[in-house]
Design a protein around this motif. Structure first.
Motif, short mmCIF file in Angstrom:
data_model
loop_
_atom_site.label_atom_id
_atom_site.label_comp_id
_atom_site.label_asym_id
_atom_site.label_seq_id
_atom_site.Cartn_x
_atom_site.Cartn_y
_atom_site.Cartn_z
N ASP A 49 0.82 -1.21 0.00
CA ASP A 49 0.00 0.00 0.00
C ASP A 49 0.85 1.26 0.00
O ASP A 49 0.44 2.30 0.51
N TRP A 50 2.06 1.17 -0.57
CA TRP A 50 3.01 2.27 -0.48
C TRP A 50 2.45 3.56 -1.07
O TRP A 50 2.58 4.64 -0.48
N ASP A 51 1.81 3.49 -2.23
CA ASP A 51 1.31 4.71 -2.87
C ASP A 51 0.25 5.39 -2.01
O ASP A 51 0.20 6.63 -1.94
N ALA A 52 -0.61 4.60 -1.37
CA ALA A 52 -1.61 5.18 -0.47
C ALA A 52 -0.95 5.76 0.77
O ALA A 52 -1.40 6.78 1.32
N LEU A 53 0.14 5.15 1.21
CA LEU A 53 0.85 5.61 2.40
C LEU A 53 1.47 6.98 2.17
O LEU A 53 1.31 7.90 2.98
N ILE A 54 2.17 7.15 1.06
CA ILE A 54 2.82 8.45 0.80
C ILE A 54 1.80 9.53 0.48
O ILE A 54 2.05 10.72 0.71
N ALA A 55 0.63 9.13 -0.03
CA ALA A 55 -0.39 10.12 -0.40
C ALA A 55 -0.96 10.84 0.82
O ALA A 55 -1.65 11.85 0.66
N ARG A 56 -0.68 10.36 2.02
CA ARG A 56 -1.14 11.04 3.23
C ARG A 56 -0.42 12.37 3.44
O ARG A 56 -0.93 13.24 4.15
N PHE A 57 0.75 12.52 2.84
CA PHE A 57 1.63 13.62 3.22
C PHE A 57 1.63 14.73 2.18
O PHE A 57 1.50 14.49 0.98
N TRP A 58 1.87 15.94 2.65
CA TRP A 58 1.67 17.16 1.87
C TRP A 58 2.60 17.27 0.67
O TRP A 58 2.24 17.88 -0.33
N ASN A 59 3.79 16.71 0.73
CA ASN A 59 4.79 16.98 -0.30
C ASN A 59 5.12 15.76 -1.16
O ASN A 59 6.20 15.70 -1.76
N HIS A 60 4.22 14.79 -1.26
CA HIS A 60 4.51 13.62 -2.10
C HIS A 60 4.42 13.99 -3.58
O HIS A 60 3.67 14.87 -3.97
N ARG A 61 5.24 13.30 -4.38
CA ARG A 61 5.26 13.50 -5.83
C ARG A 61 5.25 12.14 -6.52
O ARG A 61 5.42 11.10 -5.88
N VAL A 62 5.09 12.17 -7.82
CA VAL A 62 5.00 10.91 -8.56
C VAL A 62 6.26 10.07 -8.39
O VAL A 62 6.21 8.84 -8.42
N THR A 63 7.40 10.72 -8.20
CA THR A 63 8.66 9.99 -8.06
C THR A 63 8.79 9.28 -6.72
O THR A 63 9.71 8.47 -6.54
N HIS A 64 7.90 9.58 -5.76
CA HIS A 64 7.88 8.83 -4.51
C HIS A 64 7.13 7.51 -4.65
O HIS A 64 7.21 6.66 -3.76
N ARG A 65 6.40 7.34 -5.72
CA ARG A 65 5.58 6.15 -5.90
C ARG A 65 6.46 4.92 -6.13
O ARG A 65 7.57 5.01 -6.65
N ARG A 66 5.90 3.79 -5.78
CA ARG A 66 6.67 2.56 -5.88
C ARG A 66 7.02 2.24 -7.33
O ARG A 66 8.09 1.69 -7.62
N SER A 67 6.13 2.59 -8.26
CA SER A 67 6.40 2.31 -9.67
C SER A 67 7.67 3.01 -10.14
O SER A 67 8.45 2.44 -10.91
N TRP A 68 7.91 4.23 -9.66
CA TRP A 68 9.13 4.95 -10.06
C TRP A 68 10.37 4.30 -9.46
O TRP A 68 11.38 4.12 -10.15
N ILE A 69 10.30 3.94 -8.18
CA ILE A 69 11.44 3.32 -7.53
C ILE A 69 11.75 1.97 -8.18
O ILE A 69 12.93 1.62 -8.40
N GLU A 70 10.73 1.21 -8.52
CA GLU A 70 10.96 -0.08 -9.17
C GLU A 70 11.54 0.10 -10.57
O GLU A 70 12.32 -0.73 -11.04
N SER A 71 11.19 1.18 -11.24
CA SER A 71 11.79 1.44 -12.56
C SER A 71 13.28 1.74 -12.42
O SER A 71 14.08 1.36 -13.28
N LEU A 72 13.66 2.42 -11.34
CA LEU A 72 15.08 2.67 -11.10
C LEU A 72 15.82 1.38 -10.77
O LEU A 72 16.92 1.13 -11.27
N ALA A 73 15.20 0.55 -9.94
CA ALA A 73 15.82 -0.73 -9.60
C ALA A 73 15.97 -1.61 -10.83
O ALA A 73 17.00 -2.27 -11.03
N GLY A 74 14.95 -1.62 -11.69
CA GLY A 74 15.01 -2.40 -12.92
C GLY A 74 16.05 -1.90 -13.90
O GLY A 74 16.48 -2.63 -14.79
N SER A 75 16.48 -0.65 -13.73
CA SER A 75 17.51 -0.07 -14.58
C SER A 75 18.91 -0.30 -14.04
O SER A 75 19.89 0.17 -14.62
N GLY A 76 19.00 -0.98 -12.90
CA GLY A 76 20.31 -1.25 -12.31
C GLY A 76 20.86 -0.13 -11.46
O GLY A 76 22.08 -0.07 -11.22
N CYS A 77 19.98 0.76 -10.96
CA CYS A 77 20.46 1.90 -10.18
C CYS A 77 20.77 1.53 -8.73
O CYS A 77 21.41 2.32 -8.03
#
Length: 386
Positions: A49-77
């Motif tokens: 439920d990570w995306d719902a968790l970060i959505a509670r907070f005032w300064n969340h952005r799309v790059t905080h979403r799990r999909s973005w982090i997983e795209s970085l991990a999939g790129s070997g970052c």
């Protein structure tokens, strides 16, 4: 990495599923401005439920979403690390990032350079926890639990005076930002410069069509156009096709990516762009166009079309991701509030990072100029042969 400004703290590993929440306590936990702070990794349930968790907070952005982090991990970052701060058994802050290793040094990036990430950093409840508390717990936690020697954050939400007091070194990360008016499309269009509005109407008269792209074959075309743009500027493209592909797959699946192309009446693709729509914010990730079709000015039509879609989704601001006078055409003004904050132990790692980045930029420029020379020579030989 100096700990002189940071008290000892309470930290936990992620609790196992079904287990009672117990703490691994470091000696003499610190009581901060508003109580006892505790930092741990996210549980499997919280990750689901990570995306719902970060959505509670005032300064969340799309790059905080799990999909973005997983795209970085999939790129070997690196290896994803999802962190959660607690008070009174309630989550009061979160931050994603990735652990990576360079030689004998282990680093934590939220984000690191080269990830094409507009910002990350912590998201938190300002009524329950202060930024000073967050950083005061984060720094020793990363050093002691994950053996991190190098920390890098990029955000506009942490006060410069606080970060410098904690020993972080700053590097400006300016961007351009434009206001959007979801209830008034005409007002938003009037915010564009006259030349941009004329080019939009002109492109429409010429029969150019903006098309949403769903197939992964778009990645090849987009990457090829981006490479052409970088070569025009005398640089080599600083990221791989794999990075672009991972972004397309993960962000499209999450429903946050607007991948578009501009096509001639005969179907020829002359421009491409990738944007993130995550109300209340629209973000430009990358855009490009074919040099030989520059006369058609396809970028203005492409961007305005995506802006219209963002208005319908309820977006009120447009981050154009970086500098460039061309971005002023879309009613954007400079935003200099964002900084890249770096802290290391030993301290000279920070200086090494800055020099390494500058060396990398020189290398990219050299590669780009060589590629331009090779391209020009190849084109010349082809004309001679014909």
């Amino acid at each position: 990495m100096s700990l002189t400004t940071t008290p000892t703290y309470q930290a936990t590993a992620p609790p196992s599923v079904g287990a009672r929440l117990t703490a691994t306590v470091w000696p003499t936990p610190a009581r901060t401005e508003s109580g006892l702070a505790r930092l741990r990794e996210a549980t499997p349930h919280e990750l689901d439920d990570w995306d719902a968790l970060i959505a509670r907070f005032w300064n969340h952005r799309v790059t905080h979403r799990r999909s973005w982090i997983e795209s970085l991990a999939g790129s070997g970052c690196g290896e994803p690390l999802y962190l959660v701060w607690e008070k009174s058994a309630e989550v009061v802050a979160c931050m994603p990032g990735l652990l990576s290793r360079v030689g004998v040094w282990r680093g934590f990036g939220s984000p690191l350079p080269g990830w094409q990430t507009v910002s990350l950093g912590p998201v938190w409840d300002r009524r329950r926890v202060s930024a000073r508390e967050l950083l005061g717990v984060l720094v020793p936690y990363l050093q002691l639990v994950h053996r991190v020697s190098y920390i890098e954050l990029m955000t506009s939400d942490l006060a410069p005076a606080l970060m410098r007091a904690l020993g972080f070194r700053a590097e400006p990360a300016p961007t351009f930002r434009a206001p959007l008016y979801p209830d008034d499309e005409k007002r938003t269009f009037r915010g564009l410069k006259d030349s941009a509005r004329r080019n939009v109407r002109r492109a429409e008269r010429l029969g150019l069509v903006v098309r949403s792209e769903e197939d992964e074959s778009f990645v090849d075309e987009h990457y090829d156009q981006l490479r052409e743009v970088y070569l025009r500027g005398g640089n080599a493209v600083p990221f791989s096709r794999r990075r672009l592909h991972q972004c397309f797959v993960h962000m499209k699946q999450a429903g946050r990516l607007d991948a578009v192309s501009v096509r001639m009446p005969d179907g020829t693709c002359i421009a491409t762009g990738t944007f993130f729509v995550d109300p209340p914010e629209l973000q430009l990730w990358m855009w490009a166009h074919r040099t030989r079709y520059r006369w058609y000015r396809p970028t203005e039509l492409m961007t305005w079309t995506v802006m219209q879609r963002a208005l319908q989704a309820g977006c009120v601001t447009f981050d154009l991701n970086g500098e460039g006078a061309f971005k002023e055409k879309f009613g954007a003004v400079p935003d200099v509030t964002k900084h890249r904050w770096v802290l290391s132990n030993p301290p000279w790692l920070t200086s090494l990072r800055f020099w390494a980045e500058r060396g990398y930029r020189v290398q990219q420029a050299v590669r780009g100029h060589l590629a331009r020379l090779v391209g020009a020579a190849t084109h010349g030989f082809a004309e001679l042969g014909s």
